[in-house]
Design an enzyme around this catalytic site. Structure first.
Site, short mmCIF file in Angstrom:
data_model
loop_
_atom_site.label_atom_id
_atom_site.label_comp_id
_atom_site.label_asym_id
_atom_site.label_seq_id
_atom_site.Cartn_x
_atom_site.Cartn_y
_atom_site.Cartn_z
N ASP A 120 0.80 -1.22 0.00
CA ASP A 120 0.00 0.00 0.00
C ASP A 120 0.83 1.27 0.00
O ASP A 120 1.97 1.31 0.47
CB ASP A 120 -0.96 0.01 1.19
CG ASP A 120 -0.28 -0.29 2.51
OD1 ASP A 120 0.73 -1.02 2.51
OD2 ASP A 120 -0.75 0.19 3.56
N GLU B 20 -0.55 -2.35 5.22
CA GLU B 20 0.42 -2.31 6.31
C GLU B 20 0.32 -0.97 7.05
O GLU B 20 0.51 -0.91 8.26
CB GLU B 20 1.84 -2.50 5.78
CG GLU B 20 2.90 -2.61 6.87
CD GLU B 20 3.38 -1.28 7.41
OE1 GLU B 20 3.71 -1.22 8.61
OE2 GLU B 20 3.41 -0.29 6.65
#
Length: 451
Positions: free
Chosen positions: A120, A186
């Site tokens: 991400d 994350e």
């Protein structure tokens, strides 16, 4: 969580501690001189590295130009899944959201090792002038934002894709199984969830059960270097939300209300005293940061409430528990003294990123080989946080950092992760690919013995 192997006896633990102390006191060049000769598989990884690097660079640039926020990694996961399928792997998608898991079964029996990369991006507008800079726009917490790989996850994904292709080419020779974990979110979801916990809930470390897991992160350090630390390495993190409820009034007549902005400001100051005056940080650090203070819509209206968002970083369970209690007590007492009310919420957050000490010592030659002349060295404690810690809570794991600062820059002053000016030199990519692929083949050919 654990700092020593679960299966260690006291004598083994003492021997391990002695070895770690000796290791930390040994010069890097002496450690390298004592490193064993690479196995044939490790040599094969090195031979294949130059051929894969043009692809790794292309993947990284594509990912950097098309970042996706946490929980929205649709394009990224599709790119990863297509690549793993093309390599002939068993592939699972939709694991813990947009997570992707590839399974490479070697031609010989052996243990199971996992390699993880996070996918991400962040709600940051890129200010680095690159041909492949991000111009992506998105929405975060209802606000329009730029989107950028300001933490280097594009590097992580490209490195692991490269390692996957190298290891797939060595499938017949692999004595065991490699599980490739491409993780979403994350950086965390707005509701407080993280990709690692969601993937664990979907059984990512099972079927087959993982024996050891490895992961890396890029950051400011000499280009191509590796930094690792046995035991606690990165902080536990907990998100803090404080809602101060006052009483709305005209800004010209503050006595007619209860000003939550003033109360909130007093709480921010009071929280800093918890660390500077009430917590013993002589052994391990602790941090309280308020990063957002939201309230009000006009200059002449005292709002009814304000919301503060922050983070708490700790390395010790007892200190963390004490800080939680002090934060709640301080906020509630300050608010009550002004006739307001404070509602405090602290989420479960991430655990301490705790590298299994025996596994770390076992893999030092791999890290030294991967870092080459740049060197692999023991790192200081890092107050950043990682949800990789949830994987380490289930199986022995090693998480290390790869330096990405250009050689003509001072890594101590270069823009850091999460900055709109963060820049990762692609010269670090070979180190990451070599380290990930090397960790897999070295562990499979020489697994950590049961104590």
């Amino acid at each position: 969580m654990h700092s020593l192997p679960r299966r260690s006896r006291p004598q083994a633990a003492l021997a391990l501690l002695t070895s770690l102390v000796a290791l930390s006191a040994t010069p890097a060049h002496a450690q390298k001189a004592a490193a064993p000769r690479p196995s044939p598989l490790a040599q094969a990884v090195e031979q294949r590295l130059p051929q894969i690097m043009p692809k790794v660079i292309a993947w990284r640039r594509d990912l950097h130009e098309h970042p996706e926020l946490s929980g929205q990694e649709v394009r990224t996961s599709r790119l990863v899944a297509e690549h793993l399928r093309a390599l002939g792997m068993e592939v699972r998608t939709g694991v813990g959201g947009h997570g992707v898991v590839g399974l490479l079964k070697g031609g010989k029996p052996g243990p199971v090792v996992a390699l993880r990369a996070d996918m991400d991006g962040l709600p940051v507008e890129e200010l680095v002038d690159l041909p492949f800079r991000s111009r992506v726009k998105g929405e975060y917490r209802g606000q329009p934002v730029g989107v950028m790989h300001a933490c280097g996850h594009d590097m992580h994904v490209a490195m692991l894709m490269g390692a996957a292709e190298i290891l797939a080419g060595l499938k017949a020779q692999l004595p065991g199984t490699v599980k490739f974990i491409f993780q979403p979110a994350e950086e965390g979801l707005p509701d407080g969830g993280t990709g690692a916990k969601l993937m664990l809930a979907d059984g990512v470390l099972e079927s087959p059960k993982v024996d050891a897991i490895f992961g890396l992160h890029v950051g400011n350090a000499p280009l191509g270097s590796i930094r690792y630390r046995p035991g606690p390495a990165m902080a536990a993190s907990n998100n803090l939300t404080i809602v101060v409820q006052g009483k709305q009034a005209h800004g010209a007549m503050p006595w007619a209300g209860v000003d939550p902005i003033v109360v909130g400001s007093q709480i921010v100051t009071g929280l800093q005293a918890i660390i500077s005056r009430q917590t013993d940080i002589s052994t391990v650090p602790a941090i309280i940061t308020i990063g957002a203070f939201q309230g009000g819509v006009r200059s002449n209206i005292i709002p009814d409430s304000v919301v503060m968002l922050g983070t708490i970083r700790t390395f010790d369970l007892a200190i963390r528990k004490d800080i939680f209690e002090r934060v709640t007590r301080t906020a509630e007492a300050i608010a009550a003294g002004a006739g307001a009310r404070a509602l405090v919420r602290i989420d479960s957050g991430n655990l301490v990123t705790r590298n299994d000490s025996a596994l770390t010592l076992h893999m030092v030659p791999t890290l030294q080989r991967a870092a080459g002349a740049a060197g692999a060295e023991i790192a200081a404690l890092w107050t950043a946080s990682e949800d990789f810690s949830w994987f380490q809570d289930q199986v022995p794991g090693l998480f290390f950092n790869v330096g990405i600062t250009p050689r003509d820059k001072d890594w101590r002053t270069a823009p850091s992760n999460h900055s709109p000016l963060f820049f990762a030199d692609e010269g670090a990519l070979p180190t990451g690919v070599r380290a990930l692929a090397g960790a897999a083949v070295d562990y499979l050919t020489n697994p950590l013995k049961t104590r």
